[in-house]
Design a protein around this motif. Structure first.
Motif, short mmCIF file in Angstrom:
data_model
loop_
_atom_site.label_atom_id
_atom_site.label_comp_id
_atom_site.label_asym_id
_atom_site.label_seq_id
_atom_site.Cartn_x
_atom_site.Cartn_y
_atom_site.Cartn_z
N TYR A 1 0.85 -1.19 0.00
CA TYR A 1 0.00 0.00 0.00
C TYR A 1 0.88 1.24 0.00
N PRO A 2 0.43 2.30 -0.66
CA PRO A 2 1.23 3.54 -0.68
C PRO A 2 1.51 4.06 0.72
N LEU A 3 2.73 4.52 0.94
CA LEU A 3 3.13 4.99 2.26
C LEU A 3 2.28 6.18 2.70
N ARG A 4 1.90 7.02 1.77
CA ARG A 4 1.08 8.19 2.12
C ARG A 4 -0.25 7.77 2.69
N GLN A 5 -0.87 6.72 2.14
CA GLN A 5 -2.16 6.26 2.65
C GLN A 5 -2.02 5.63 4.04
N VAL A 6 -0.90 4.96 4.26
CA VAL A 6 -0.66 4.39 5.60
C VAL A 6 -0.51 5.51 6.63
N PHE A 7 0.20 6.57 6.26
CA PHE A 7 0.36 7.71 7.16
C PHE A 7 -0.98 8.40 7.41
N ASN A 8 -1.81 8.51 6.39
CA ASN A 8 -3.15 9.07 6.57
C ASN A 8 -3.98 8.24 7.54
N ALA A 9 -3.86 6.92 7.45
CA ALA A 9 -4.60 6.05 8.36
C ALA A 9 -4.17 6.26 9.80
N LEU A 10 -2.86 6.42 10.02
CA LEU A 10 -2.36 6.66 11.37
C LEU A 10 -2.85 7.99 11.90
N ARG A 11 -2.79 9.02 11.09
CA ARG A 11 -3.27 10.34 11.51
C ARG A 11 -4.77 10.31 11.81
N TYR A 12 -5.51 9.58 11.02
CA TYR A 12 -6.95 9.41 11.28
C TYR A 12 -7.16 8.75 12.64
N LEU A 13 -6.37 7.71 12.92
CA LEU A 13 -6.55 6.97 14.16
C LEU A 13 -6.33 7.84 15.39
N ILE A 14 -5.24 8.60 15.42
CA ILE A 14 -4.97 9.38 16.63
C ILE A 14 -5.87 10.60 16.74
N ARG A 15 -6.36 11.12 15.61
CA ARG A 15 -7.24 12.28 15.67
C ARG A 15 -8.65 11.90 16.09
N VAL A 16 -9.18 10.82 15.50
CA VAL A 16 -10.57 10.43 15.75
C VAL A 16 -10.68 9.46 16.91
N PHE B 1 2.66 5.05 23.23
CA PHE B 1 1.94 6.22 23.72
C PHE B 1 2.77 7.49 23.53
N ALA B 2 4.07 7.40 23.79
CA ALA B 2 4.95 8.54 23.57
C ALA B 2 5.04 8.88 22.09
N GLY B 3 5.15 7.87 21.24
CA GLY B 3 5.23 8.11 19.81
C GLY B 3 4.01 8.80 19.25
N TYR B 4 2.83 8.45 19.76
CA TYR B 4 1.60 9.10 19.31
C TYR B 4 1.58 10.57 19.73
N HIS B 5 2.15 10.90 20.87
CA HIS B 5 2.24 12.30 21.27
C HIS B 5 3.15 13.08 20.32
N TRP B 6 4.28 12.48 19.96
CA TRP B 6 5.17 13.15 19.00
C TRP B 6 4.44 13.39 17.68
N LEU B 7 3.68 12.40 17.23
CA LEU B 7 2.96 12.54 15.97
C LEU B 7 1.89 13.62 16.08
N ALA B 8 1.24 13.72 17.23
CA ALA B 8 0.22 14.76 17.41
C ALA B 8 0.82 16.15 17.26
N PHE B 9 1.99 16.37 17.85
CA PHE B 9 2.62 17.68 17.74
C PHE B 9 3.16 17.91 16.33
N VAL B 10 3.61 16.85 15.66
CA VAL B 10 4.00 16.98 14.25
C VAL B 10 2.80 17.44 13.43
N THR B 11 1.65 16.82 13.66
CA THR B 11 0.43 17.19 12.91
C THR B 11 0.06 18.64 13.14
N LEU B 12 0.17 19.10 14.39
CA LEU B 12 -0.17 20.49 14.71
C LEU B 12 0.81 21.45 14.03
N MET B 13 2.09 21.12 14.04
CA MET B 13 3.07 22.02 13.45
C MET B 13 2.98 22.03 11.93
N LEU B 14 2.64 20.88 11.34
CA LEU B 14 2.44 20.87 9.89
C LEU B 14 1.31 21.79 9.47
#
Length: 249
Positions: free
Chosen positions: A29-44, A236-249
């Motif tokens: 599967y395309p890496l971009r779609q996998v990243f979208n799935a992860l962002r969807y998971l932590i946001r929703v 759990f720590a990794g998801y926090h890093w991703l959350a702040f990455v999403t906010l800064m993006l």
């Protein structure tokens, strides 16, 4: 989905997230779609197995997420994004002052084995300790059982900031004492305790300390972080890093 990365965002992210070549035979599967799935998971929020059908299957997304976390991809993205945003505001890329703070997150059956009881908050769970710059962007993070004292984590957070020219750390009264001050001093950081006013009525905006609280409020927008649903503290720590990455993006 609102959590999908834009083309400009992906042009930045792909350099950090590509751990093997895009055309590798084991990639389905395309890496971009996998990243979208992860962002969807932590946001929703919700479970991996309940991802929408138009996103990649949960097994591939979960496995790739663990690879990203182990490789430190999200931390690297966060550090570079923080420098970019600071330079855009005509500040130095590396901060000289930080704010240390913590919050207790309720445990779940998945995380209960490593949970501790926070006597002050009257809650069983995990405690997330963060260091942010004066803009609220994440510099360092640690996850411990909730019974761990804030002052005991100063050394770990200060060491994580070792590459940064940090000189001052603003903290609340939970960090008082000689031990946290000495731990910070070993890394060349002066610990400044911002105390409550002795006589106050209603809400009082305490200097610098509110920045850390706002950063936790930003993280609270991600429903997967509302409780500690993870079996591993590293996840759990990794998801926090991703959350702040999403906010800064």
């Amino acid at each position: 989905y609102p959590s999908d990365v834009s083309a400009a965002e992906w042009n930045f992210c792909v350099n950090y997230l590509t751990l093997m070549r895009e055309g590798a035979p084991q990639r389905e599967y395309p890496l971009r779609q996998v990243f979208n799935a992860l962002r969807y998971l932590i946001r929703v929020g919700g479970a991996w197995r309940r991802l929408p059908n138009d996103l990649p299957p949960w097994k591939g997304g979960y496995q790739q997420t663990q690879r990203w976390i182990k490789a430190g991809c999200f931390e690297a993205m966060a550090h570079d994004l923080r420098a970019i945003l600071r330079l855009a505001l005509e500040r130095k890329a590396d901060p000289s002052a930080v704010i240390l703070d913590s919050r207790t997150v309720q445990s779940t059956p998945e995380s209960g084995a490593r949970a501790g009881f926070d006597g002050h908050k009257k809650r069983k769970g995990s405690k997330v300790h963060i260091a942010v710059d004066t803009l609220g962007h994440l510099l360092a993070l640690a996850v411990t059982p909730a019974n761990e004292q804030d002052r005991a984590q100063v050394g770990q957070l200060a060491q994580a900031e070792g590459a940064e020219p940090v000189k001052v750390a603003f903290v609340d009264q939970g960090y008082t004492g000689d031990q946290p001050a000495a731990a910070a001093a070993e890394q060349g950081i002066e610990l400044l305790v911002v105390k409550h006013h002795e006589a106050k009525r209603g809400f009082v905006l305490l200097p610098r300390r509110w920045v850390g609280e706002r950063s936790f409020a930003w993280a609270a927008r991600f429903r997967r972080l509302a409780r500690d649903y993870e079996r591993l503290a590293t996840t759990f720590a990794g998801y926090h890093w991703l959350a702040f990455v999403t906010l800064m993006l």
